[in-house]
Design a protein around this motif. Structure first.
Motif, short mmCIF file in Angstrom:
data_model
loop_
_atom_site.label_atom_id
_atom_site.label_comp_id
_atom_site.label_asym_id
_atom_site.label_seq_id
_atom_site.Cartn_x
_atom_site.Cartn_y
_atom_site.Cartn_z
N SER A 1 -4.37 2.56 -10.35
CA SER A 1 -3.52 3.71 -10.12
C SER A 1 -2.04 3.30 -9.99
CB SER A 1 -3.96 4.46 -8.86
OG SER A 1 -3.87 3.61 -7.72
N TRP A 2 -1.78 2.03 -9.74
CA TRP A 2 -0.40 1.53 -9.66
C TRP A 2 0.04 0.92 -10.99
CZ3 TRP A 2 2.84 0.51 -5.09
CH2 TRP A 2 2.38 1.15 -3.93
N SER A 3 -0.86 0.17 -11.65
CA SER A 3 -0.55 -0.46 -12.94
C SER A 3 -1.84 -0.90 -13.59
CB SER A 3 0.38 -1.67 -12.75
OG SER A 3 -0.33 -2.75 -12.18
N LEU B 1 9.15 3.07 -2.12
CA LEU B 1 8.20 3.53 -3.13
C LEU B 1 8.94 4.20 -4.28
CD1 LEU B 1 5.11 3.46 -3.43
CD2 LEU B 1 5.08 5.82 -2.59
N GLN B 2 8.53 3.86 -5.52
CA GLN B 2 9.16 4.43 -6.72
C GLN B 2 8.05 4.89 -7.66
OE1 GLN B 2 12.53 2.36 -8.48
NE2 GLN B 2 11.71 2.72 -10.52
N GLY C 1 0.86 -1.18 0.00
CA GLY C 1 0.00 0.00 0.00
C GLY C 1 0.90 1.23 0.00
N LEU C 2 0.31 2.40 0.14
CA LEU C 2 1.12 3.61 0.16
C LEU C 2 2.04 3.66 1.39
CD1 LEU C 2 -1.49 6.25 -1.11
CD2 LEU C 2 0.45 5.25 -2.36
N ASP C 3 1.59 3.08 2.49
CA ASP C 3 2.43 2.97 3.68
C ASP C 3 3.16 1.64 3.62
OD1 ASP C 3 3.67 2.99 6.11
OD2 ASP C 3 1.84 3.15 7.32
N LEU C 4 4.49 1.70 3.41
CA LEU C 4 5.28 0.47 3.23
C LEU C 4 5.85 -0.07 4.53
CD1 LEU C 4 7.22 1.30 -0.07
CD2 LEU C 4 5.11 -0.01 0.23
N ASN C 5 5.61 0.58 5.65
CA ASN C 5 6.16 0.10 6.92
C ASN C 5 5.68 -1.31 7.28
OD1 ASN C 5 7.79 2.34 7.51
ND2 ASN C 5 6.03 3.48 8.35
N PRO C 6 4.36 -1.62 7.17
CA PRO C 6 3.94 -3.00 7.46
C PRO C 6 4.60 -4.03 6.55
CG PRO C 6 2.05 -1.52 7.43
CD PRO C 6 3.21 -0.75 6.87
N VAL C 7 4.79 -3.65 5.27
CA VAL C 7 5.43 -4.58 4.33
C VAL C 7 6.87 -4.84 4.74
CG1 VAL C 7 6.15 -4.91 1.94
CG2 VAL C 7 3.91 -3.90 2.45
N TYR D 1 11.78 -3.49 -4.87
CA TYR D 1 12.24 -4.53 -3.95
C TYR D 1 13.73 -4.79 -4.13
CZ TYR D 1 12.63 -9.08 -1.64
OH TYR D 1 13.01 -10.11 -0.82
N GLU D 2 14.45 -4.81 -2.99
CA GLU D 2 15.86 -5.19 -2.98
C GLU D 2 15.95 -6.55 -2.29
OE1 GLU D 2 18.35 -3.74 -4.35
OE2 GLU D 2 17.28 -1.95 -5.03
N PRO D 3 16.37 -7.59 -3.00
CA PRO D 3 16.39 -8.95 -2.43
C PRO D 3 17.21 -9.05 -1.16
CG PRO D 3 16.72 -9.02 -4.80
CD PRO D 3 16.80 -7.57 -4.41
N GLY D 4 16.81 -10.00 -0.28
CA GLY D 4 17.49 -10.22 0.99
C GLY D 4 18.37 -11.45 0.95
N ILE D 5 18.51 -12.12 2.12
CA ILE D 5 19.46 -13.22 2.24
C ILE D 5 18.79 -14.58 2.13
CG2 ILE D 5 20.97 -11.84 3.72
CD1 ILE D 5 19.85 -13.37 6.12
N ARG D 6 17.48 -14.63 2.04
CA ARG D 6 16.79 -15.91 1.97
C ARG D 6 16.90 -16.50 0.57
NH1 ARG D 6 16.00 -18.35 6.50
NH2 ARG D 6 14.54 -19.67 5.38
N ALA D 7 16.46 -17.76 0.45
CA ALA D 7 16.39 -18.40 -0.86
C ALA D 7 15.23 -17.78 -1.62
CB ALA D 7 16.19 -19.91 -0.70
N GLU D 8 15.55 -16.99 -2.64
CA GLU D 8 14.54 -16.23 -3.36
C GLU D 8 14.67 -16.48 -4.86
OE1 GLU D 8 14.47 -12.12 -2.42
OE2 GLU D 8 14.74 -12.39 -0.26
#
Length: 678
Positions: A504-506, A423-424, A403-409, A464-471
């Protein structure tokens, strides 16, 4: 000479007691007036000498008797065979280990190797003395049994290395055997694949290992199924399921046009022919269409040969009757497109969607839902974060829309050890997708793939910037930014879509890609990445996880027997201790309703009918056990009894010391009674 119980020798200190009594037993004589001392003076020298001799003899006898009794409990043992010809033969504690694996059912001119091995074991028992201890140990057992089990012993599907079995037998013998001489007799075919293992531990010094080969050292031709895998991760009724079997030709020559068949619920649904080069695993893909929902059992079968037990291998997979999806939305999130995509199947759809506001999240039980969709959440409490983490850990699936607030994500992604988002605001488009991923399996034709990708336009993203998990990135935007990311976390999976499901996003929600993407995502997350049931090896223990249930859990084994297993409850699941000694399909029942199928297979090592030379097997076992190993050839009836007699390298002398101690005590009693002090 050595002592089996050397600490008992501390008791020799008791031998000083008679000496102390003797030394402190002097009483100062009283002086008495006597009318005439002439007679006493004449007898003084003779009497004192006799008393001293008597007392010293009694002291020596008592001391030696105490020392002999201490030696009885210390169990002195004469090492070597030199004393045996004079004092008798040593007794032994023996464990007979009979290789009862399926390879022992191979035949030669003298019958099955298993029958030959039983005859050898019987001859060993007949050559033992009455005072010897003789035990049998079943394959993979943790206890010793009487040799009376020999008649009822039959080959087992359980596979264990010879080194591991000998190691267990030696440990049990050290703990339970009472004689100084201890020996492990291993009677087997010396199958190369099951001879040794990766563990190296030394045996006790007084445990002798005797290796008795059965049959000739050779390599026999055989073809076996080593593995069966359900390749399809999402399966619908009426849609083909892909099964991949690995076939291995253990023979020395190649085989052309070898027939492999696939069976579902006892019916043959596919068949193919393959070429099998010698010693090279060949993967065979077969497809079958399940006609019903629920747990489906099947097996792959190959042509008959000299080793029938590895010509059939079972598997199972689940075609869910219904997948319950929980859709959680934030206060200002739009979910209409997602709701429409999940409901397009109508009454025939296997998806059932429950929609709640994020304020109801804390009070909602997750265990009844196959997957959870989070759409534009405004906030998450710490308790809700922990609850969602446990849900995925236990095999649940989660789809996150920003959502517009990315803190929960970002809070959730950090919990799953994944990356972070920002957000970009810039227009971009899709450049590629991993259509080989199970999410897209069988959804689009080659032409449709390119058309549906090129038609999507993106205006705003949660970069999104990938982390350390298997992705794994499933859909990629211009510049390499993920649009759809697959994140594995413990038993479950998380899908992150970088755009909200609103125009509104895509324009993704109104394009042809969106509906199949949502539907397949729900199925993929519900299966936690796989629909295949657990596969275990016969005779091996395993822990099976099933959804939490309050009913009575029962195991129905492949042989038809039923038992109540040990199990425990964890968050949202039940953990069941499982072990089966026969291959096939086992059912886990809850209140007599089938909730899981478990396929039990033969250890692939049993398929290799290659046998080691006795000298090579001896050297490999000696290195693995860090102990000497002796080969006993069973060619002659006199050879084994002779070798057993030679193995009696120690003679326990405690009986001799017991007799000596009793004789000394009897002599002391007679001397004390008959030789009175004047």
């Amino acid at each position: 000479m050595i002592f089996v119980n050397p600490l008992v020798l501390i008791g020799l200190a008791a031998a000083a007691l008679p000496l102390l009594v003797h030394l402190f037993n002097f009483r100062r004589p009283k002086k008495l007036d006597y009318s005439s001392l002439a007679l006493l003076h004449s007898l003084q020298q003779t009497t004192v000498q006799r008393v001293r001799i008597r007392n010293w003899l009694l002291l020596i006898l008592r001391t030696l008797a105490l020392c002999a009794l201490v030696f009885v409990f210390a169990r002195p043992t004469l090492v070597g065979t030199s004393g045996s010809q004079f004092l008798g033969s040593a007794n032994v504690s023996v464990v007979l280990v009979l290789d009862a694996t399926l390879s022992m059912m191979q035949r030669d001119a003298e019958g099955t190797r298993f029958a030959q091995a039983k005859a050898i074991v019987k001859s060993i028992t007949e050559s033992m003395d009455a005072a010897d201890e003789v035990f049998m140990m079943r394959e993979n057992a943790q206890y010793l049994e009487s040799v009376n089990i020999l008649e009822d012993l039959s080959p087992s599907y359980t596979t264990q290395s010879a080194a591991s079995t000998i190691r267990q037998a030696a440990a049990l013998l050290t703990r339970e055997g009472t004689h100084f001489n201890k020996a492990v007799y291993y009677v087997g075919d010396l199958q190369e694949a099951t001879l040794t293992d990766s563990i190296q531990t030394s045996l006790e010094e007084n445990v002798h290992v005797m290796l008795i080969p059965v049959g000739k050292a050779e390599t026999r031709s055989n073809v076996g199924i080593t593995k069966v895998q359900v390749s399809s991760r999402i399966i619908d009724p009426g849609s083909p399921a892909t099964i991949e079997a690995t076939i291995l030709n253990h023979g020395g020559t190649s085989i052309d046009d070898y027939v492999v068949s696939l069976y579902l619920e006892g019916m043959r649904v596919a068949q193919t022919s393959v070429a099998l080069p010698s010693g090279v695993p060949v993967r065979v893909r077969l497809q079958g269409v399940p006609e019903t929902n629920g747990w489906i059992s099947g097996y792959v079968m190959i042509e008959d040969d000299g080793f029938m037990e590895d010509n059939q291998r079972h598997f199972s997979f689940n075609v869910p009757e219904r997948q319950d999806i929980l859709l959680v939305h934030g206060s200002s999130a739009q979910t209409s497109h997602v709701e429409l995509a999940l409901s397009l199947g109508g009454e025939s759809s296997s998806l059932s969607t429950t929609i709640i506001d994020q304020r109801e999240l804390a009070a909602t039980p997750f265990s009844q839902y196959s997957a959870i969709f989070l759409v534009g959440l405004n906030e998450l409490t710490s308790g809700e974060v922990v609850k969602l983490k446990q849900y995925v850990q236990n095999g649940g699936g989660l789809l996150i829309f920003p959502g517009l607030d990315l803190n929960p994500v970002n809070t959730l992604l950090t919990t799953y050890e994944a990356g972070r988002v920002a957000l970009q605001e810039s227009e971009t488009s899709i450049v590629s997708a991993d259509f080989e991923h199970p999410l897209f399996e069988g959804v689009f034709t080659v032409t449709e793939r390119e058309q549906r990708l090129e038609s999507v336009r993106v205006y705003r993203t949660a970069r999104y910037e990938p982390g350390i998990r298997a992705e794994q990135t499933l859909i990629t935007l211009l510049g390499g930014t993920p649009l759809l990311q697959d994140i594995q976390f413990d038993q479950g999976r998380v899908l992150f879509l970088a755009v909200a499901p609103q125009v509104s996003w895509s324009d993704l929600p109104v394009r042809g890609l969106f509906v199949p993407l949502m539907y397949r995502a729900a199925q993929y997350l519900s299966a936690a990445g796989s629909v295949q049931g657990e596969q275990v090896l016969a005779g091996r223990k395993a822990t099976i996880r099933i959804p939490s249930t309050q009913g009575q859990i029962t195991l129905e084994m492949p042989d038809g027997t039923k038992e109540i297993p040990s199990h425990r409850q964890v968050f949202g699941a039940s953990l069941i201790e499982f072990e089966s000694n026969s291959p096939g399909i086992a059912r886990i029942l809850a209140d007599n309703l089938s909730v899981r199928l478990v396929s039990v297979g033969l250890d692939p090592d049993e398929s290799s009918l290659s046998y080691a030379e006795p000298v090579e097997a001896r050297d490999r076992l000696a290195e693995d056990l860090e102990a000497p190993v002796t080969i006993l050839q069973a060619n002659s009836g006199e050879e084994i009894p002779s070798a057993i007699r030679e193995a009696r390298t120690g003679l326990e002398l405690w009986r001799h010391f017991l007799v000596l101690g009793l004789l000394l005590l009897a002599t002391e009693m007679i001397l004390a009674a008959r030789w009175k002090n004047p």
